[in-house]
Design a protein around this motif. Sequence first.
Motif, short mmCIF file in Angstrom:
data_model
loop_
_atom_site.label_atom_id
_atom_site.label_comp_id
_atom_site.label_asym_id
_atom_site.label_seq_id
_atom_site.Cartn_x
_atom_site.Cartn_y
_atom_site.Cartn_z
N ARG A 45 0.84 -1.19 0.00
CA ARG A 45 0.00 0.00 0.00
C ARG A 45 0.88 1.24 0.00
NH1 ARG A 45 -2.47 -3.91 2.89
NH2 ARG A 45 -4.69 -4.30 2.49
N PRO A 46 0.51 2.27 -0.78
CA PRO A 46 1.34 3.48 -0.83
C PRO A 46 1.30 4.23 0.49
CG PRO A 46 -0.71 3.82 -2.02
CD PRO A 46 -0.66 2.36 -1.66
N ASP A 47 2.43 4.79 0.86
CA ASP A 47 2.52 5.61 2.07
C ASP A 47 2.06 7.02 1.74
OD1 ASP A 47 3.06 6.72 4.47
OD2 ASP A 47 5.26 6.59 4.32
N TYR A 138 -6.60 15.56 1.57
CA TYR A 138 -5.73 14.91 0.59
C TYR A 138 -5.46 15.87 -0.57
CZ TYR A 138 -6.32 10.53 3.06
OH TYR A 138 -6.31 9.55 4.02
N VAL A 139 -4.23 16.37 -0.61
CA VAL A 139 -3.84 17.34 -1.64
C VAL A 139 -3.42 16.63 -2.91
CG1 VAL A 139 -2.28 19.23 -2.20
CG2 VAL A 139 -3.18 18.99 0.12
N SER A 140 -2.61 15.61 -2.80
CA SER A 140 -2.13 14.85 -3.95
C SER A 140 -1.74 13.46 -3.46
CB SER A 140 -0.94 15.54 -4.62
OG SER A 140 0.17 15.60 -3.73
N ARG A 141 -1.34 12.61 -4.41
CA ARG A 141 -0.93 11.25 -4.05
C ARG A 141 0.31 11.30 -3.16
NH1 ARG A 141 -1.56 6.04 -5.71
NH2 ARG A 141 0.26 4.68 -5.56
N GLY A 142 0.21 10.73 -1.99
CA GLY A 142 1.34 10.69 -1.08
C GLY A 142 1.49 11.91 -0.21
N TYR A 143 0.56 12.89 -0.26
CA TYR A 143 0.69 14.09 0.57
C TYR A 143 -0.67 14.52 1.09
CZ TYR A 143 1.84 18.82 2.08
OH TYR A 143 2.01 19.95 2.82
N THR A 144 -0.77 14.67 2.40
CA THR A 144 -2.00 15.12 3.03
C THR A 144 -1.70 16.29 3.96
OG1 THR A 144 -1.76 13.62 4.91
CG2 THR A 144 -2.98 12.79 3.00
N VAL A 145 -2.71 17.08 4.25
CA VAL A 145 -2.60 18.20 5.19
C VAL A 145 -3.58 17.92 6.34
CG1 VAL A 145 -2.89 20.67 5.55
CG2 VAL A 145 -1.95 19.83 3.39
N PRO A 146 -3.07 17.61 7.53
CA PRO A 146 -3.99 17.41 8.65
C PRO A 146 -4.61 18.73 9.08
CG PRO A 146 -1.71 17.27 9.38
CD PRO A 146 -1.67 17.36 7.89
#
Length: 212
Positions: A45-47, A138-146
């Motif tokens: 699964r992708p991180d 979820y901004v993009s694949r592999g990057y989120t902003v809590p």
Amino acid sequence: MILSVLASLSACSLWPGYENDKRDNARPLPGEEAQAQPVDPNLERPDVGIKQIKSQDYEVGGYAGIIVFDRNHTSGLYGVRAAYHKSENFFVEGNYAFASTVGYNQARNLLGGSDGADIKYKSFGFSAGYNLIPGDLYVSRGYTVPFVIYGIGGFGFAKFEDDSHTSYSLGAGLKMMPTDWLAIRFELRDQAWSAYGIDHNAEFTFGLAGYF
């Protein structure tokens, strides 16, 4: 001759390895080869790199916005604040703020007949906050902003020149963490005190803060 051929074919069909050889040499039908391969349940699964707002952190920053005095007069508001995050959900905070010049007419209404042309407003207080609704953008694949939606309230003092009054505040805000050390805050508070007919004063602020 015909009887001998039929007898030989019957003998081949009764031979033990005949069916296995026939299945091994047979060409698989569409879909049979895929079904024969087992499905691996251990898929990678992708991180997505979900970050958490750390507990027991200090937060220091500044903010700017507007304050609406007595639901009538609007002034620019500027301030600084410092917070201590006791846990992932609970934090305490202290702040100091000042507003741009309050005009003569509004100052006269606020302070009961003051004849000064300009009145300075300052406030400081202590608040306690609680994180109510956490989440991740979820901004993009592999990057989120809590982010977290929080409630906050407390007490302090409001000061017009040398005239001070006890104040109480209650509000809510939205905090976003684009990095582990940076916070972006949008906040709405109601600053209330009782002096010369002043009841409720709304604050709308935007701020940046650093964690350490």
